[in-house]
Design an enzyme around this catalytic site. Structure first.
Site, mmCIF file in Angstrom:
data_model
loop_
_atom_site.group_PDB
_atom_site.id
_atom_site.type_symbol
_atom_site.label_atom_id
_atom_site.label_comp_id
_atom_site.label_asym_id
_atom_site.label_seq_id
_atom_site.Cartn_x
_atom_site.Cartn_y
_atom_site.Cartn_z
ATOM 1 C CG HIS A 159 -2.067 -1.036 1.050
ATOM 2 N ND1 HIS A 159 -2.880 -1.435 2.088
ATOM 3 C CD2 HIS A 159 -2.482 -1.753 -0.029
ATOM 4 C CE1 HIS A 159 -3.750 -2.340 1.663
ATOM 5 N NE2 HIS A 159 -3.520 -2.565 0.379
ATOM 6 C CB CYS A 175 5.835 12.730 -15.158
ATOM 7 S SG CYS A 175 6.797 12.988 -13.648
ATOM 8 C CB CYS A 207 6.723 16.700 -10.248
ATOM 9 S SG CYS A 207 7.718 15.343 -10.904
ATOM 10 C CG ASN A 265 -5.922 -9.816 14.562
ATOM 11 O OD1 ASN A 265 -6.137 -8.970 15.424
ATOM 12 N ND2 ASN A 265 -6.136 -9.572 13.282
ATOM 13 C CB ALA A 315 1.490 -7.820 17.367
HETATM 14 C C1 BJW Z 1 -3.847 -6.114 16.879
HETATM 15 C C2 BJW Z 1 -3.359 -5.250 17.830
HETATM 16 C C3 BJW Z 1 -2.260 -5.712 18.552
HETATM 17 C C4 BJW Z 1 -4.971 -4.252 16.953
HETATM 18 N N1 BJW Z 1 -1.762 -6.916 18.288
HETATM 19 N N2 BJW Z 1 -3.341 -7.312 16.636
HETATM 20 C C5 BJW Z 1 -16.379 -5.282 -2.556
HETATM 21 C C6 BJW Z 1 -15.945 -6.559 -2.237
HETATM 22 C C7 BJW Z 1 -14.599 -6.886 -2.264
HETATM 23 C C8 BJW Z 1 -13.643 -5.930 -2.588
HETATM 24 C C9 BJW Z 1 -14.072 -4.666 -2.885
HETATM 25 C C10 BJW Z 1 -15.414 -4.350 -2.874
HETATM 26 N N3 BJW Z 1 -15.529 -3.034 -3.212
HETATM 27 C C11 BJW Z 1 -14.293 -2.537 -3.410
HETATM 28 C C12 BJW Z 1 -13.385 -3.509 -3.224
HETATM 29 C C13 BJW Z 1 -11.894 -3.403 -3.333
HETATM 30 C C14 BJW Z 1 -11.301 -2.554 -2.227
HETATM 31 C C15 BJW Z 1 -11.745 -3.103 -0.873
HETATM 32 O O1 BJW Z 1 -11.147 -4.005 -0.323
HETATM 33 N N4 BJW Z 1 -12.783 -2.543 -0.277
HETATM 34 C C16 BJW Z 1 -13.294 -3.045 0.993
HETATM 35 C C17 BJW Z 1 -13.599 -1.882 1.900
HETATM 36 C C18 BJW Z 1 -14.486 -3.919 0.698
HETATM 37 N N5 BJW Z 1 -9.869 -2.657 -2.380
HETATM 38 C C19 BJW Z 1 -9.187 -1.833 -3.148
HETATM 39 O O2 BJW Z 1 -9.718 -0.902 -3.741
HETATM 40 C C20 BJW Z 1 -7.715 -2.132 -3.322
HETATM 41 N N6 BJW Z 1 -7.414 -2.178 -4.714
HETATM 42 C C21 BJW Z 1 -7.930 -3.123 -5.510
HETATM 43 O O3 BJW Z 1 -8.717 -3.972 -5.105
HETATM 44 O O4 BJW Z 1 -7.476 -3.059 -6.804
HETATM 45 C C22 BJW Z 1 -8.029 -3.978 -7.764
HETATM 46 C C23 BJW Z 1 -7.379 -5.325 -7.786
HETATM 47 C C24 BJW Z 1 -7.955 -6.328 -8.519
HETATM 48 C C25 BJW Z 1 -7.378 -7.585 -8.569
HETATM 49 C C26 BJW Z 1 -6.209 -7.843 -7.895
HETATM 50 C C27 BJW Z 1 -5.620 -6.843 -7.191
HETATM 51 C C28 BJW Z 1 -6.209 -5.593 -7.140
HETATM 52 C C29 BJW Z 1 -6.854 -1.031 -2.698
HETATM 53 C C30 BJW Z 1 -6.970 -1.028 -1.203
HETATM 54 C C31 BJW Z 1 -6.159 0.143 -0.646
HETATM 55 C C32 BJW Z 1 -6.289 0.237 0.874
HETATM 56 N N7 BJW Z 1 -5.650 1.429 1.301
HETATM 57 C C33 BJW Z 1 -5.548 1.692 2.755
HETATM 58 C C34 BJW Z 1 -4.930 3.105 2.928
HETATM 59 C C35 BJW Z 1 -3.428 3.052 2.612
HETATM 60 C C36 BJW Z 1 -2.750 4.325 2.940
HETATM 61 C C37 BJW Z 1 -2.898 4.682 4.398
HETATM 62 O O5 BJW Z 1 -2.366 3.987 5.277
HETATM 63 O O6 BJW Z 1 -3.578 5.694 4.677
HETATM 64 O O7 BJW Z 1 -4.741 0.701 3.375
HETATM 65 S S1 BJW Z 1 -7.118 1.540 3.616
HETATM 66 C C38 BJW Z 1 -6.440 0.824 5.078
HETATM 67 O O8 BJW Z 1 -6.909 -0.541 5.233
HETATM 68 C C39 BJW Z 1 -4.927 0.733 4.814
HETATM 69 C C40 BJW Z 1 -4.609 -0.607 5.405
HETATM 70 O O9 BJW Z 1 -3.385 -1.079 4.878
HETATM 71 C C41 BJW Z 1 -5.802 -1.431 5.045
HETATM 72 C C42 BJW Z 1 -5.972 -2.667 5.889
HETATM 73 O O10 BJW Z 1 -6.181 -2.328 7.227
HETATM 74 P P1 BJW Z 1 -5.579 -3.248 8.361
HETATM 75 O O11 BJW Z 1 -4.110 -3.174 8.334
HETATM 76 O O12 BJW Z 1 -6.180 -4.591 8.295
HETATM 77 O O13 BJW Z 1 -6.047 -2.444 9.691
HETATM 78 P P2 BJW Z 1 -7.448 -2.567 10.501
HETATM 79 O O14 BJW Z 1 -7.536 -1.359 11.336
HETATM 80 O O15 BJW Z 1 -8.567 -2.877 9.615
HETATM 81 O O16 BJW Z 1 -7.237 -3.861 11.428
HETATM 82 C C43 BJW Z 1 -6.297 -3.893 12.474
HETATM 83 C C44 BJW Z 1 -6.270 -5.302 13.040
HETATM 84 O O17 BJW Z 1 -5.234 -5.369 14.001
HETATM 85 C C45 BJW Z 1 -7.572 -5.718 13.741
HETATM 86 O O18 BJW Z 1 -7.928 -7.030 13.295
HETATM 87 C C46 BJW Z 1 -7.209 -5.726 15.220
HETATM 88 O O19 BJW Z 1 -7.859 -6.768 15.937
HETATM 89 C C47 BJW Z 1 -5.726 -6.005 15.166
HETATM 90 N N8 BJW Z 1 -4.959 -5.444 16.268
HETATM 91 N N9 BJW Z 1 -4.154 -4.088 17.812
HETATM 92 C C48 BJW Z 1 -2.367 -7.690 17.321
HETATM 93 N N10 BJW Z 1 -1.732 -4.954 19.527
#
Ligand code: BJW
Length: 229
Positions: A106, A117, A133, A198, A216
């Site tokens: 990400h 560009c 840029c 997790n 973690a």
């Molecule tokens: C602990 C803890 C401790 C806490 N110890 N554990 C409908 C259905 C399916 C998919 C889609 C849909 N509509 C749209 C989509 C696709 C979309 C998507 O997934 N949407 C969903 C909302 C449904 N995805 C995209 O658009 C992606 N691109 C894409 O799909 O392109 C097309 C493609 C096609 C084919 C192949 C490949 C690609 C792009 C997604 C981009 C996400 N971007 C972000 C922002 C990044 C920049 C930034 O940081 O600001 O990424 S969003 C945000 O979520 C960030 C994270 O990386 C990402 C995941 O979050 P994460 O890391 O899981 O955090 P949390 O907060 O959700 O969870 C934390 C966890 O930690 C919890 O479980 C806690 O229990 C645990 N925890 N403390 C251990 N101490």
């Protein structure tokens, strides 16, 4: 050579003081994701989006790796075979802990991207909508991070690594964001042993053979110690 692929999410950096996205107190409660994590939100209000990422860049600069990041670096050093960390996190805490084989699917908070560009360079501490840029001079710069609707980085390499993995682990990720949410199932189908570490079961929990529930900073060092025998 044995290959271990480890997917990390915001939960691994939570104990370094960085916020997670979902759940009570998560970043998306304060900043709606449609406003700050989509290309459309950036087009509507680039000042707000730069403020959001500037504040996070400052938090990340003050953060230090925790025992979970350090344990994964030890694993890469001590284990024969490849250890690949695929992180969804845009911080650099894996690298700060000493991990070398890290793929930021990400993007990275420390990098800037030109929408005109495609050039990339080290981001200043504070980015602004007026920045130009260094390559083409256009004032169309943005943080080099992957927003909803955009293609994550390194998908070919990730898919190849999942296909060849003996072990796949996911640490601190909610399993709600695709394509990362599908990696456990893919690895499972390709024959890997899958482990989830997790605080609580994730949306993808059913795709894992093994679950280690807890912070973690505790469960990751324990798991690594077992792998290193
Ligand atoms: C602990 C803890 C401790 C806490 N110890 N554990 C409908 C259905 C399916 C998919 C889609 C849909 N509509 C749209 C989509 C696709 C979309 C998507 O997934 N949407 C969903 C909302 C449904 N995805 C995209 O658009 C992606 N691109 C894409 O799909 O392109 C097309 C493609 C096609 C084919 C192949 C490949 C690609 C792009 C997604 C981009 C996400 N971007 C972000 C922002 C990044 C920049 C930034 O940081 O600001 O990424 S969003 C945000 O979520 C960030 C994270 O990386 C990402 C995941 O979050 P994460 O890391 O899981 O955090 P949390 O907060 O959700 O969870 C934390 C966890 O930690 C919890 O479980 C806690 O229990 C645990 N925890 N403390 C251990 N101490």
């Amino acid at each position: 050579m044995e290959k271990i692929v480890i997917l990390t999410g915001a939960g691994i950096s939570a104990e370094s003081g960085l916020g997670t996205f979902r759940g009570a107190g998560g970043l998306w409660e304060q900043y709606p994701l449609e406003d700050v994590a989509t290309p459309e939100g950036f087009a509507r209000d680039p000042v707000l989006v730069h403020e959001f990422y500037n504040a996070r860049r400052a938090q990340v600069a003050a953060a230090r790796p925790n025992p979970a990041h350090r344990a994964l670096a030890r694993l890469e050093d001590a284990r024969a075979g490849e250890v690949l960390i695929v992180t969804q996190n845009i911080d650099a805490l894996h690298e700060a802990a000493g991990s070398r084989n890290v793929l930021h699917m990400h993007g990275e908070l420390s990098r800037a991207l030109c929408r005109a560009c495609g050039a990339r360079w080290d981001a200043p501490e504070q980015m602004s909508a007026q920045d130009v840029c260094p390559g083409c001079g256009a004032a169309l710069t943005r943080p080099d991070v992957v927003w909803f609707g955009e293609m994550p980085y390194g998908m070919d390499r990730i898919e190849a690594a999942l296909a060849g993995a003996e072990i796949f682990a996911a640490i601190g990720t909610s399993g709600q964001v695709w394509p990362a949410a599908g990696f456990a199932r893919l690895a499972h189908e390709m024959g890997a042993h899958t482990v989830e570490l997790n605080l609580e079961p994730s949306a993808a929990s059913a795709d894992f053979h093994e679950h280690r529930q807890g912070r973690a900073s505790e469960v990751v060092p324990e798991w690594v110690a077992e792998l290193l025998g």
